[in-house]
Design an enzyme around this catalytic site. Structure first.
Site, PDB file in Angstrom:
ATOM      1  N   ASP A 105      69.323  94.195  55.912  1.00  0.00           N
ATOM      2  CA  ASP A 105      68.177  95.288  55.738  1.00  0.00           C
ATOM      3  C   ASP A 105      68.228  96.186  56.923  1.00  0.00           C
ATOM      4  O   ASP A 105      69.461  96.704  57.389  1.00  0.00           O
ATOM      5  CB  ASP A 105      66.870  94.792  55.461  1.00  0.00           C
ATOM      6  N   HIS A 160      70.446  98.954  56.868  1.00  0.00           N
ATOM      7  CA  HIS A 160      69.868 100.107  56.157  1.00  0.00           C
ATOM      8  C   HIS A 160      69.571 101.206  56.983  1.00  0.00           C
ATOM      9  O   HIS A 160      68.981 102.268  56.932  1.00  0.00           O
ATOM     10  CB  HIS A 160      68.661  99.726  55.512  1.00  0.00           C
TER      11      HIS A 160
END
Length: 445
Positions: free
Chosen positions: A240, A267
């Site tokens: 993430d 991310h």
């Protein structure tokens, strides 16, 4: 010499005072404290074809008690060292708690494995609460084993099939906490959370999530009113957010520096989605992002928004961003409705000497505000799409409720027209961006 580790010299003498904000401390390379206790490993790690792990017969052989007793009896300013003993090179532990001024050291060649017993995974592997001067250091590995099956179960933490999602390291009100040279791997959930503290140093750390997009495996998440944070000389690939600055309060997260580092899949370098407590005085510089879904990312929404301001990204190289190389949006919807009673505002956000190339299917650039009163105010000062003339995939844009200023360094980003409630000061230009060739380095396996 490796560019990353030699660049501390450049950090000291070549960057302007504007960039050298914002951690107000004089941050220097940490030192590993002398040991009050050295513990020998009793287990041996094995490779199962995908992960370094333990033999099934060793899964019940916990070292939790002896590690915790050593930590509890150690004096301030000292460390507990986990060391190999011949071919024995592994420890297995449930939840541990660090004490005031005590550092846990994992020596080179040693792995501290988090237990796979679901009954013990309701707490983080390492908790640091209401202490000062603690740390986790060493050239070894702490492995959360998020991709491995729980004992007695058919699923792992990453399988979306239920089960406890213990984090690796969680700090609450832990002033002057340090991570130094340690490798953190495969957390079931966030790798590092730092809340409500004053003074957090991450230096020479590797965070390695071996599975692409392993859910919610953020690298480092500072939040809840923390201040004086430095992340430097580090390598992060995460399932993430590589770094996610959580501005959820209470209090503003402020005075933070991210520098001389490399991010890989993940991310991106993120703020949000919680911004209701505010985020300010952030400086990100000398950073490469290679293959991340997003690059520079500020995300919030109407249910958890607040003021993000005084933010500068400088000397950033982004390539092969899968989705959004520049991702500044107040319509992030992953955690709830976009509209709500707490709308965000982003202002005094500067992108300086940022270079972008490559991308996945339909790479998108977002300058996406909330409404007329709650806007995204961005300065583009030397922001270049280096493959703009002939990109492998055309760039697309989302652009509304925004005020964009072209700074003296120029930018070849041509924003679309018409757009909803936008202002543009200056105009696009051509330039010769610096090369990013030396910015990208392989992840250090």
């Amino acid at each position: 010499m490796n560019r990353l580790f030699s660049s501390v010299i450049v950090f000291a003498i070549a960057l302007s005072s504007t960039v050298l904000a914002q951690d107000t401390r004089n941050v220097t390379e940490p030192k590993i404290p002398s040991a009050c206790t050295k513990l020998d490993a009793n287990l041996t790690s094995v490779f199962d074809g995908k992960f370094n792990t333990l033999a099934p017969a060793d899964e019940s052989k916990l070292d939790t008690d002896r590690i915790q007793k050593a930590i509890d009896s150690c004096g301030k300013g000292k460390s507990v060292a986990l060391q190999a003993h011949g071919k024995l090179n592994a420890f297995l532990s449930g939840p541990l708690t660090l004490r005031d001024g005590v550092t846990l050291v994992v020596d080179k060649g040693v792995t501290l494995f988090q237990t796979l017993d679901p009954a013990l995974l309701v707490k983080p592997l390492i908790t640091v609460t209401d202490v000062s001067g603690a740390g986790v250091m060493g050239d070894g590995v702490i492995d959360g084993r998020g991709g491995e099956k729980y004992v007695g179960k058919t699923n792992s933490a990453w399988d979306h099939a239920g089960g406890p999602l213990a984090r690796l390291i969680v700090c609450d009100h832990a002033d002057n906490f340090t991570l130094y040279r340690i490798t953190l791997k495969n957390s079931p959930n966030f790798h590092v959370v730092y809340n409500g503290g004053d003074g957090f140093t991450v230096w020479g750390v590797k965070i390695d999530t071996q599975q692409l997009r392993a859910p919610n495996t953020d690298g480092i998440d500072p939040g809840k009113g923390s201040k004086n944070i430095t992340i430097t000389h580090s390598f992060i690939r995460a399932g993430d957010d590589n770094v996610a600055i959580k501005g959820g309060g209470p209090g503003e997260l402020t005075n933070m520096t991210v520098s001389h580092s490399h991010f890989y899949w993940g991310h991106g370098m993120s703020i949000g989605s919680e911004t209701n407590g505010g985020v300010s005085k952030l400086r990100v510089f000398d950073l490469s992002l290679d293959g991340a879904d997003s690059g520079i990312r500020i995300k919030s929404m109407g249910t958890r928004g607040g003021l993000v301001h005084d933010v500068v990204y400088s000397d950033i190289c982004i390539r092969n961003s899968v989705k959004r190389p520049i991702d500044i949006t107040m319509a992030y919807a992953s955690n709830g409705p976009v509209k709500g009673p707490s709308p965000p505002t982003f202002r005094d956000v500067t992108l300086r000497n940022v270079r972008v190339s490559g991308g996945g299917v339909n790479p998108t650039i977002l300058f996406d505000g909330y409404d007329h009163e709650h806007r995204a105010q961005i300065t583009l000062d030397g922001v270049w799409l280096t493959d703009a003339a002939n990109p492998a995939k055309p760039y697309t844009y989302k652009f509304d409720y925004a005020d964009i200023t072209y700074g003296p360094g120029g930018s070849n980003i041509v924003l679309p027209s018409p757009a909803t409630d936008v202002t543009i000061t200056g105009k696009p230009s051509e330039g010769k961006p610096e090369s990013c060739d030396k910015m990208f380095v392989p992840f250090p396996e």
